[in-house]
Design a protein around this motif. Structure first.
Motif, PDB file in Angstrom:
ATOM      1  N   SER A   2     -50.830  53.734  45.052  1.00 42.76           N
ATOM      2  CA  SER A   2     -52.014  52.972  45.449  1.00 42.76           C
ATOM      3  C   SER A   2     -52.150  52.926  46.968  1.00 42.76           C
ATOM      4  O   SER A   2     -53.248  53.086  47.507  1.00 42.76           O
ATOM      5  CB  SER A   2     -51.925  51.549  44.886  1.00 42.76           C
ATOM      6  N   VAL A   3     -51.026  52.737  47.665  1.00 41.59           N
ATOM      7  CA  VAL A   3     -51.050  52.693  49.131  1.00 41.59           C
ATOM      8  C   VAL A   3     -51.485  54.043  49.692  1.00 41.59           C
ATOM      9  O   VAL A   3     -52.283  54.116  50.638  1.00 41.59           O
ATOM     10  CB  VAL A   3     -49.670  52.293  49.691  1.00 41.59           C
ATOM     11  N   SER A   4     -50.982  55.117  49.108  1.00 41.22           N
ATOM     12  CA  SER A   4     -51.303  56.463  49.629  1.00 41.22           C
ATOM     13  C   SER A   4     -52.788  56.794  49.484  1.00 41.22           C
ATOM     14  O   SER A   4     -53.316  57.639  50.205  1.00 41.22           O
ATOM     15  CB  SER A   4     -50.461  57.516  48.915  1.00 41.22           C
ATOM     16  N   LYS A   5     -53.473  56.118  48.552  1.00 46.95           N
ATOM     17  CA  LYS A   5     -54.907  56.358  48.338  1.00 46.95           C
ATOM     18  C   LYS A   5     -55.775  55.328  49.057  1.00 46.95           C
ATOM     19  O   LYS A   5     -57.004  55.438  49.040  1.00 46.95           O
ATOM     20  CB  LYS A   5     -55.215  56.336  46.849  1.00 46.95           C
ATOM     21  N   HIS A   6     -55.134  54.348  49.675  1.00 47.04           N
ATOM     22  CA  HIS A   6     -55.878  53.269  50.329  1.00 47.04           C
ATOM     23  C   HIS A   6     -56.231  53.664  51.764  1.00 47.04           C
ATOM     24  O   HIS A   6     -55.410  54.201  52.496  1.00 47.04           O
ATOM     25  CB  HIS A   6     -55.021  52.004  50.342  1.00 47.04           C
ATOM     26  N   SER A   7     -57.449  53.401  52.157  1.00 46.99           N
ATOM     27  CA  SER A   7     -57.903  53.717  53.508  1.00 46.99           C
ATOM     28  C   SER A   7     -58.221  52.425  54.246  1.00 46.99           C
ATOM     29  O   SER A   7     -58.883  51.538  53.705  1.00 46.99           O
ATOM     30  CB  SER A   7     -59.149  54.610  53.448  1.00 46.99           C
ATOM     31  N   CYS A  36     -38.700  43.173  49.559  1.00 51.29           N
ATOM     32  CA  CYS A  36     -39.169  42.453  48.377  1.00 51.29           C
ATOM     33  C   CYS A  36     -38.003  42.237  47.426  1.00 51.29           C
ATOM     34  O   CYS A  36     -37.224  43.172  47.164  1.00 51.29           O
ATOM     35  CB  CYS A  36     -40.271  43.248  47.676  1.00 51.29           C
ATOM     36  N   LEU A  37     -37.878  41.016  46.918  1.00 49.26           N
ATOM     37  CA  LEU A  37     -36.933  40.725  45.847  1.00 49.26           C
ATOM     38  C   LEU A  37     -37.747  40.748  44.554  1.00 49.26           C
ATOM     39  O   LEU A  37     -38.492  39.827  44.256  1.00 49.26           O
ATOM     40  CB  LEU A  37     -36.285  39.356  46.061  1.00 49.26           C
ATOM     41  N   LEU A  38     -37.626  41.840  43.812  1.00 48.23           N
ATOM     42  CA  LEU A  38     -38.505  42.109  42.673  1.00 48.23           C
ATOM     43  C   LEU A  38     -37.781  41.811  41.360  1.00 48.23           C
ATOM     44  O   LEU A  38     -36.659  42.282  41.138  1.00 48.23           O
ATOM     45  CB  LEU A  38     -38.942  43.579  42.710  1.00 48.23           C
ATOM     46  N   SER A  39     -38.414  41.037  40.499  1.00 49.51           N
ATOM     47  CA  SER A  39     -37.837  40.731  39.197  1.00 49.51           C
ATOM     48  C   SER A  39     -38.786  41.170  38.097  1.00 49.51           C
ATOM     49  O   SER A  39     -40.012  41.145  38.250  1.00 49.51           O
ATOM     50  CB  SER A  39     -37.548  39.234  39.072  1.00 49.51           C
ATOM     51  N   GLY A  40     -38.214  41.589  36.969  1.00 47.60           N
ATOM     52  CA  GLY A  40     -38.996  42.006  35.818  1.00 47.60           C
ATOM     53  C   GLY A  40     -38.129  41.998  34.579  1.00 47.60           C
ATOM     54  O   GLY A  40     -36.925  41.747  34.639  1.00 47.60           O
ATOM     55  N   GLU A  41     -38.752  42.299  33.437  1.00 44.05           N
ATOM     56  CA  GLU A  41     -38.001  42.251  32.181  1.00 44.05           C
ATOM     57  C   GLU A  41     -36.939  43.338  32.118  1.00 44.05           C
ATOM     58  O   GLU A  41     -35.864  43.140  31.553  1.00 44.05           O
ATOM     59  CB  GLU A  41     -38.964  42.380  30.997  1.00 44.05           C
ATOM     60  N   ASP A  42     -37.233  44.520  32.673  1.00 42.27           N
ATOM     61  CA  ASP A  42     -36.253  45.599  32.650  1.00 42.27           C
ATOM     62  C   ASP A  42     -36.483  46.534  33.835  1.00 42.27           C
ATOM     63  O   ASP A  42     -37.477  46.425  34.549  1.00 42.27           O
ATOM     64  CB  ASP A  42     -36.303  46.388  31.328  1.00 42.27           C
ATOM     65  N   SER A  71     -49.331  44.180  54.535  1.00 47.23           N
ATOM     66  CA  SER A  71     -48.736  42.924  54.051  1.00 47.23           C
ATOM     67  C   SER A  71     -49.636  42.274  52.999  1.00 47.23           C
ATOM     68  O   SER A  71     -49.145  41.672  52.039  1.00 47.23           O
ATOM     69  CB  SER A  71     -48.486  41.958  55.214  1.00 47.23           C
ATOM     70  N   LYS A  72     -50.962  42.394  53.164  1.00 44.55           N
ATOM     71  CA  LYS A  72     -51.897  41.861  52.169  1.00 44.55           C
ATOM     72  C   LYS A  72     -51.780  42.629  50.860  1.00 44.55           C
ATOM     73  O   LYS A  72     -51.841  42.041  49.774  1.00 44.55           O
ATOM     74  CB  LYS A  72     -53.326  41.918  52.699  1.00 44.55           C
ATOM     75  N   LEU A  73     -51.642  43.959  50.955  1.00 44.28           N
ATOM     76  CA  LEU A  73     -51.459  44.763  49.753  1.00 44.28           C
ATOM     77  C   LEU A  73     -50.175  44.364  49.032  1.00 44.28           C
ATOM     78  O   LEU A  73     -50.148  44.244  47.797  1.00 44.28           O
ATOM     79  CB  LEU A  73     -51.415  46.258  50.112  1.00 44.28           C
ATOM     80  N   LEU A  74     -49.120  44.155  49.799  1.00 44.05           N
ATOM     81  CA  LEU A  74     -47.841  43.711  49.226  1.00 44.05           C
ATOM     82  C   LEU A  74     -48.013  42.386  48.495  1.00 44.05           C
ATOM     83  O   LEU A  74     -47.571  42.223  47.347  1.00 44.05           O
ATOM     84  CB  LEU A  74     -46.794  43.536  50.329  1.00 44.05           C
ATOM     85  N   SER A  75     -48.630  41.430  49.176  1.00 45.72           N
ATOM     86  CA  SER A  75     -48.787  40.087  48.613  1.00 45.72           C
ATOM     87  C   SER A  75     -49.625  40.112  47.344  1.00 45.72           C
ATOM     88  O   SER A  75     -49.367  39.360  46.401  1.00 45.72           O
ATOM     89  CB  SER A  75     -49.430  39.154  49.642  1.00 45.72           C
ATOM     90  N   GLN A 128     -43.489  37.195  44.030  1.00 48.24           N
ATOM     91  CA  GLN A 128     -42.168  37.709  44.401  1.00 48.24           C
ATOM     92  C   GLN A 128     -41.852  37.326  45.849  1.00 48.24           C
ATOM     93  O   GLN A 128     -42.756  37.082  46.647  1.00 48.24           O
ATOM     94  CB  GLN A 128     -42.131  39.235  44.246  1.00 48.24           C
ATOM     95  N   LEU A 129     -40.570  37.280  46.174  1.00 47.38           N
ATOM     96  CA  LEU A 129     -40.141  36.970  47.539  1.00 47.38           C
ATOM     97  C   LEU A 129     -40.374  38.193  48.419  1.00 47.38           C
ATOM     98  O   LEU A 129     -39.822  39.272  48.168  1.00 47.38           O
ATOM     99  CB  LEU A 129     -38.665  36.563  47.543  1.00 47.38           C
ATOM    100  N   LEU A 130     -41.192  38.012  49.472  1.00 47.55           N
ATOM    101  CA  LEU A 130     -41.562  39.114  50.366  1.00 47.55           C
ATOM    102  C   LEU A 130     -41.219  38.769  51.802  1.00 47.55           C
ATOM    103  O   LEU A 130     -41.169  37.597  52.174  1.00 47.55           O
ATOM    104  CB  LEU A 130     -43.067  39.399  50.257  1.00 47.55           C
ATOM    105  N   ALA A 131     -41.044  39.796  52.627  1.00 50.42           N
ATOM    106  CA  ALA A 131     -40.784  39.565  54.050  1.00 50.42           C
ATOM    107  C   ALA A 131     -41.094  40.815  54.853  1.00 50.42           C
ATOM    108  O   ALA A 131     -41.069  41.940  54.331  1.00 50.42           O
ATOM    109  CB  ALA A 131     -39.327  39.166  54.280  1.00 50.42           C
ATOM    110  N   ARG A 132     -41.417  40.595  56.102  1.00 48.79           N
ATOM    111  CA  ARG A 132     -41.430  41.702  57.067  1.00 48.79           C
ATOM    112  C   ARG A 132     -40.084  41.679  57.754  1.00 48.79           C
ATOM    113  O   ARG A 132     -39.701  40.700  58.395  1.00 48.79           O
ATOM    114  CB  ARG A 132     -42.547  41.527  58.090  1.00 48.79           C
TER     115      ARG A 132
END
Length: 417
Positions: A355-360, A335-341, A313-317, A323-327
């Motif tokens: 990044s998550v797959s490499k995080h320990s 996640c409600l993700l917004s961007g230019e395209d 959850s910290k990595l997400l934040s 962005q709007l996040l939730a468990r």
């Protein structure tokens, strides 16, 4: 924090209270010590002042400390009408009688208030400059952030421009719009869960308090009011608001990760849905699931599983800041993700997945590695939030069917190398 107290046992208790709140505490046991101390050291945030010192038995030390600009709480072992009136005439934070242990619980609350009250914004509406200034000065003693307005119309404008205001104090007799009319107008926009309203009036009518409260006010005071009663009403109502906010927090926030829970996420998404459909930006509803989470629990224990969820959850934040996040539940997050395209959002998600797959994560001297699957849908022409959720869930299931560390957006599989 300055503690002025000749009784060393009581001084020790007050010192402990101050330190528990994070104050650096300096103690003086007599008026003579106070004089010497304030010659060289005047930078005190707050002081507790004993009314009766051996060399200042009638409160002589109090105005001396106030003249040095130090907000003060008076502690007294004596109380009579004369002392009471004297204390009320002084611009002190409060006075406390040293009767029993409850007095020190109250002192803790007062000192804590001095530290945090600046976070609470209060609006005072009164057409009388002298009365308005007096009420504002009382509030500033307690470190509230204070706004003021000379009439109801301007009060509505101040509320519109300053959403952080949590308390309104209003007079009844104002030009153009009375206090009761102001309360009625405000309650069309703000519930009693969002804004406390306290009314007051100098007109002696037995039904005035009932009119205020029936119109939506939370409390009422009759002018002229005693500062003690004023503060008691203020803090009772603020505590009530804090309780409501704690209940709302418990209802809206996931207990483990402190992210929004699924229900609250959907409510917020639903509020924004029409604007999102009309927006020129690209929006994705994205679901994340920790791969093989059952195996993490089985191999390392449920405490380790909880630790993985909180760290994720910290990595997400961090990665999706703003962005709007939730468990959503279990090992699933949204996640409600917004961007230019779309390409920008897609690259952002791919980068996060890798990044998550490499995080320990270290837990009890063990390193835990994990990956996630991602499923998402572009929000464009869906009929409802529920349809978006269904499409994202289908995309997540497709990703999981491909194996670990996979992503599917709108039916397109992004395979890991």
């Amino acid at each position: 924090m300055l503690v002025i107290e000749d009784n060393k046992a009581i001084a020790s208790v007050i010192e402990h209270i101050g330190k528990s709140l994070g104050f650096q505490v300096t103690t003086a046991h007599s008026f003579t010590e106070v004089r010497k101390l304030l010659v060289s050291h005047q930078e005190f945030f707050v002081a507790t002042v004993d009314y009766g010192l051996p060399d200042a038995p009638e409160g002589e030390v109090i105005p001396y400390v106030l003249d040095h600009g130090i907000p003060s709480v008076v502690m007294t072992g004596r109380m009579n009408d004369q002392i009471h009136q004297k204390l009320l005439s002084l611009p002190i934070i409060d006075y406390i009688t040293k009767e029993n242990s409850q007095a020190y619980h109250y002192l803790l609350r007062v000192l804590h208030g001095q530290l945090v009250n600046h976070k609470i914004s209060v609006l005072v509406a009164d057409d009388s400059l002298s009365v308005r200034s007096y009420v504002c000065s009382l509030l500033k003693r307690r470190n509230f952030t204070v706004y003021e307005a000379p009439d109801g119309t301007k009060a509505l404008q101040v509320l519109k421009e300053n959403s952080e205001i949590k308390l309104l104090i209003t007079d009844q007799e104002m030009p153009e719009m009375t206090g009761i009319e102001l309360v009625q107008a405000i309650r069309k926009r703000f519930t009693d869960r969002d804004l406390i309203i306290i009314g007051y009036s100098g007109i002696d009518r037995v039904y005035q308090s009932a009119r205020f409260i029936k119109s939506g006010a939370d409390d009422y005071l009759k002018k002229p009011f005693c500062p003690e009663e004023f503060f008691c009403r203020i803090f009772k109502n603020i505590e009530q608001l804090h309780y409501i906010e704690e209940i709302k927090m418990a209802a809206n926030v996931d207990y483990l990760t402190s992210l929004s829970n699924r229900r609250y996420f959907i409510d917020l998404f639903d509020e924004q849905f029409a604007d999102i459909l009309e927006s020129e930006h690209n929006h994705l509803l994205v679901l994340f699931h920790v791969d093989d989470f059952i195996s993490i629990n089985d191999d390392f224990g449920h405490s380790a599983g909880d630790h993985v969820l909180t760290e994720f959850s910290k990595l997400l934040s961090c990665h999706f800041n703003g962005q709007l996040l939730a468990r959503f539940g279990g090992a699933e997050f949204g996640c409600l993700l917004s961007g230019e395209d779309f390409s920008q959002n897609e690259q952002c998600l791919l980068a996060f997945k890798e990044s998550v797959s490499k995080h320990s994560i270290n837990f009890e001297e063990k390193n835990i590695n994990f990956s996630i699957c991602i499923g998402g849908t572009i929000i464009c022409e869906q009929a409802s939030v529920n349809q978006c959720l269904e499409q994202s869930d289908e995309a997540l299931q497709q990703a999981q069917a491909e194996g670990d560390n996979q992503m599917v957006l709108n039916g397109f599989v992004e395979l890991s190398e």
